[in-house]
Design an enzyme around this catalytic site. Structure first.
Site, PDB file in Angstrom:
ATOM      1  N   LYS A 180       0.843  -1.270   0.078  1.00 16.46           N
ATOM      2  CA  LYS A 180      -0.044  -0.021  -0.076  1.00 16.46           C
ATOM      3  C   LYS A 180       1.030   1.247  -0.030  1.00 16.46           C
ATOM      4  CE  LYS A 180      -1.096   2.461   2.983  1.00 16.46           C
ATOM      5  NZ  LYS A 180      -0.712   4.053   3.194  1.00 16.46           N
ATOM      6  N   THR A 191      10.128   1.689   1.837  1.00 18.48           N
ATOM      7  CA  THR A 191       9.219   2.318   1.251  1.00 18.48           C
ATOM      8  C   THR A 191       7.710   1.934   1.991  1.00 18.48           C
ATOM      9  OG1 THR A 191       8.379   2.782  -0.834  1.00 18.48           O
ATOM     10  CG2 THR A 191       8.923   0.811  -0.676  1.00 18.48           C
ATOM     11  N   GLU A 270      -1.541   9.795  -5.286  1.00 17.40           N
ATOM     12  CA  GLU A 270      -2.776  10.457  -4.780  1.00 17.40           C
ATOM     13  C   GLU A 270      -3.024  11.552  -5.948  1.00 17.40           C
ATOM     14  OE1 GLU A 270      -2.331  10.120  -0.058  1.00 17.40           O
ATOM     15  OE2 GLU A 270      -1.541  11.810  -0.968  1.00 17.40           O
TER      16      GLU A 270
END
Length: 398
Positions: A180, A191, A270
């Site tokens: 995710k 990460t 995003e």
């Protein structure tokens, strides 16, 4: 993408490797949907893990670093929607309690459990509802462990728009990855949250080497917004149930799987509408190639040009040129191409402008730069920058 016959995508339905099982449930971290997950090996395993270098690393990272040191992790539990970061001593105690409860359900030592926590920073975990949830999970026991990889990937999501999974095979063994992360994403050493589970038989040393090699060329080549998370964790757990595999073939397969997850995260950044891939070739060394490529993929001006399908190559030159410590870079030696069409130093003719705009409108946009200094090359991954990125992050906690 497949490197060789030993690293192939498995056409069968996505399922855990032999000897792994998983659980997901709603623990009150978000209003609706599963937000707690556990993945565990039924037998002893070896592991490797890497974590954020943020100075504000959360209690989950601090605790998991300690547990990962012995390289014998068997389970991973993740709490979504709450990072449990900057929550002081109570936050550390809460993370430890979650691990203690998970270990009790699984019947294994606490130090064989890794914990990930992701979401809003600065809010304490809602422990009353979490305790109630784990009490019920303990009552049900391992019979509740019926979740598949997609279920766990969904339960880990915060602002992700889709779950991220990947699978590869090496001989008789399977490698399954879940991840995710779509924002606060500029890896440094590790990460977001990415977990890999395999039934391959691999030594701890080979597993650690394979993970570090894969992370350097994949997750650490990913950037959405230049911001390094306080909770970044990547781990691989191998229980050996399928028997030993060739270490080199395993390393290739792991890197290929991590690249798959990297591309998925970049494409789901995003507010993103496009995947942006920047390759720098003919650099003096790999670090230089990666540094220059990152400066391009992270440039807000380049990212907005990609969003607007504007082939403004001047912004790419700007992003290369701001690396003022790289004094060996000479403008006369640099070339820039958008989707294979050279835009610098040979300025595109008027009749190719339409082709360039079409290239910039693609779901995946490629920018290639050569420096004319050597043979090193690096490719990094990111996304465009749209108004939706601002909307997502401006309203994140309100």
């Amino acid at each position: 993408m497949t490197h060789d016959h030993a690293s192939t995508q498995d056409p069968s339905p996505l399922a855990w490797p032999t000897g792994f099982r998983a659980y997901t449930g709603h623990g009150g971290l978000r209003e609706h949907g599963d937000d707690i997950s556990i993945v565990a090996s039924d037998q002893p395993a070896v592991s490797a893990a890497m974590f954020t270098q943020s100075l504000f690393a959360g209690p989950a990272v601090v605790l998991s670093r300690a547990h990962a040191a012995a390289q014998n992790l068997r389970a991973v539990t993740t709490l979504a929607q709450n990072a449990n970061v900057a929550t002081g001593r109570q936050g550390a105690e809460n993370a430890a309690e979650v691990v203690r409860r998970v270990a009790g359900i699984l019947g294994m030592p606490e130090d064989e459990v890794l914990i990930g926590s992701t979401g809003v920073i600065g809010r304490p975990l809602p422990m009353p509802t979490i305790r109630t949830h784990f009490d019920e999970a303990a009552r049900r026991g391992l019979a509740a462990f019926t979740a598949g990889p997609l279920d766990v990937a969904r339960a880990m999501m915060t602002t992700d728009t889709r779950p991220k999974t990947a699978i590869r095979t090496v001989g008789p063994a399977r490698i399954v990855g879940i991840a995710k992360g779509v924002g606060m994403l500029e890896p440094n050493m590790a990460t977001m949250l990415a977990y890999v589970f395999t039934d391959a038989g691999v030594s701890p040393a080979d597993l650690d080497s394979a993970l570090r090699t894969a992370v350097d060329r994949t997750f650490n080549c990913l950037s959405v917004d230049t911001d390094t998370s306080t909770s970044d964790t990547v781990a691989v757990i191998a229980n050996g149930a399928a028997g030993p595999v060739d270490p080199a073939e395993f390393s290739d397969a792991l890197a290929d799987l991590c690249l798959d997850l990297t591309r998925q995260m970049a494409g789901d950044g995003e507010g993103a509408t496009k995947l942006l891939r920047v390759t720098v070739a003919q650099a003096g060394d790999y670090k230089q190639a990666k540094r220059i490529a990152k400066s391009v993929v992270n440039s807000p001006l380049v990212k907005t040009a990609v969003y607007g399908a504007d082939p403004n190559w001047g912004r790419v030159l700007m992003a290369v040129g701001k690396n003022t410590d790289d004094t060996d870079i000479a403008p006369s030696n640099v070339t820039v191409r958008f989707g294979g069409i050279e835009v610098y130093p040979e300025e595109p003719k008027a009749d190719t402008l339409g082709k360039l705009v079409d290239i910039m409108r693609r779901d995946e946009v490629d920018i290639a730069i050569t420096l004319g200094l050597g043979q090193a090359e690096a490719t990094v991954y990111g996304c465009d920058l749209s108004a939706d990125y601002i909307r997502v992050n401006a309203d994140y906690t309100t």
